[in-house]
Motif scaffolding. Structure first.
Motif, PDB file in Angstrom:
ATOM      1  N   THR A 123      -4.862   5.069  -0.431  1.00  0.00           N
ATOM      2  CA  THR A 123      -5.608   3.968   0.373  1.00  0.00           C
ATOM      3  C   THR A 123      -6.830   4.134   0.083  1.00  0.00           C
ATOM      4  O   THR A 123      -7.683   3.684   1.419  1.00  0.00           O
ATOM      5  N   VAL A 181       1.466  -1.649  -0.013  1.00  0.00           N
ATOM      6  CA  VAL A 181       0.186  -0.111   0.135  1.00  0.00           C
ATOM      7  C   VAL A 181       0.953   1.263  -0.066  1.00  0.00           C
ATOM      8  O   VAL A 181       1.526   1.532   0.672  1.00  0.00           O
ATOM      9  N   ALA A 186      -4.879   1.036   5.989  1.00  0.00           N
ATOM     10  CA  ALA A 186      -4.582   0.270   6.038  1.00  0.00           C
ATOM     11  C   ALA A 186      -3.749  -0.413   5.344  1.00  0.00           C
ATOM     12  O   ALA A 186      -3.752  -1.744   5.039  1.00  0.00           O
TER      13      ALA A 186
END
Length: 278
Positions: free
Chosen positions: A197, A192, A205
């Motif tokens: 996100t 991520v 996230a």
């Protein structure tokens, strides 16, 4: 339900029942739906009242609201017979506030002009969202906390078998606490990256992507001044909605953003020439 509202509702129902027993003797003027002791209730008034309910095209709703307007006018006429009400400070304040709200809304309508949102902008936003999605999406719950002590307490209770949803309702400071900390399905590419996100804090996230289905955070997740405890309820292959299905929602979001930008610009200009003491 408080006594005043209950009394109004019962009176309205009684009036509706009585009204159905009378046939209209004379044709009403065009654009008028009722005349109460000489005072007209117009179709425009009825239409606005119906629109406020969000229920359009239901004859039963329209009829019920018309009877409410008739009851309200009867109440107004009775109140107008008592001069003391006009002189009441509460009534004067309410009238002033209603007047201020009306002229403010009229001014805002004339002076805040957000840029129109085009179909190309909506499609570009849709494409950007789709391109940010990963191959998996997650159904998660998040408890937001303001201090380390409470966060540690929540982690301890989870390890002792505490129910995540109930702990969210008890401790979370986020608006979704009433739903047990539940958030909508989210998807992001792994690893991520910041800005990709789905509007979640980056550490949150990353925690969601790292947890197995059914698992919860073993330690609080730090994000700025907040602490988060995360649980992943389910994981599934990403389901990408069609453009036509989400176009109205995306357009509304973009229009809201444009309205906010236009409002900020106007407020900024007013502040430059205003003297504000706080």
């Amino acid at each position: 339900m408080n006594t005043s509202i209950r009394r109004f509702a019962l009176t309205t129902l009684a009036l509706a029942a009585v009204a159905t027993s009378y046939a209209r003797a004379d044709a009403l003027p065009q654009g008028v739906v009722a005349i109460v002791n000489g005072t007209q209730i117009t179709q425009g008034q009825l239409d606005r009242a119906v629109a406020q309910t969000g229920v359009v095209g239901n004859p039963n709703v329209v009829q019920a609201i018309k009877q409410q307007l008739i009851a309200r006018e009867l109440f107004r006429q009775q109140a107008a017979k008592v001069p003391a009400y006009d002189k009441s400070p509460a009534v004067k304040q309410a009238v002033q506030e209603a007047h201020d709200a009306a002229i403010t809304q009229a001014w805002l309508k004339d002076n805040i002009k957000p840029a129109p949102v085009t179909d190309d902008q909506v499609k570009a936003r849709y494409d950007a969202i789709v391109s940010s999605l990963g191959d998996k999406e997650y159904k998660a719950r998040v408890i937001q906390l303001g201090d380390d002590v409470t966060a540690a307490q929540v982690i301890t209770q989870l390890k002792q078998g505490g129910d995540f949803a109930k702990l969210a309702q008890q401790y979370s400071t986020a608006p979704n606490k009433a739903r047990g900390g539940e958030i909508d399905w989210v998807s992001f590419k792994v690893p991520v990256e910041e800005g990709k996100t789905q509007n979640l804090p980056l550490p949150v996230a990353r925690e969601i992507a790292a947890l197995a289905p059914g698992a919860a955070s073993a330690a609080p997740v730090e994000a700025g001044s907040q602490r988060y405890v995360v649980k992943v309820d389910a994981v599934r292959p990403t389901q990408v909605p069609s453009y036509d299905a989400v176009k109205p929602a995306i357009k509304q979001a973009l229009e809201t953003a444009e309205l906010e930008r236009a409002t900020v610009t106007v407020v900024g200009g007013l502040l430059k020439n205003a003297k504000v003491v706080q």
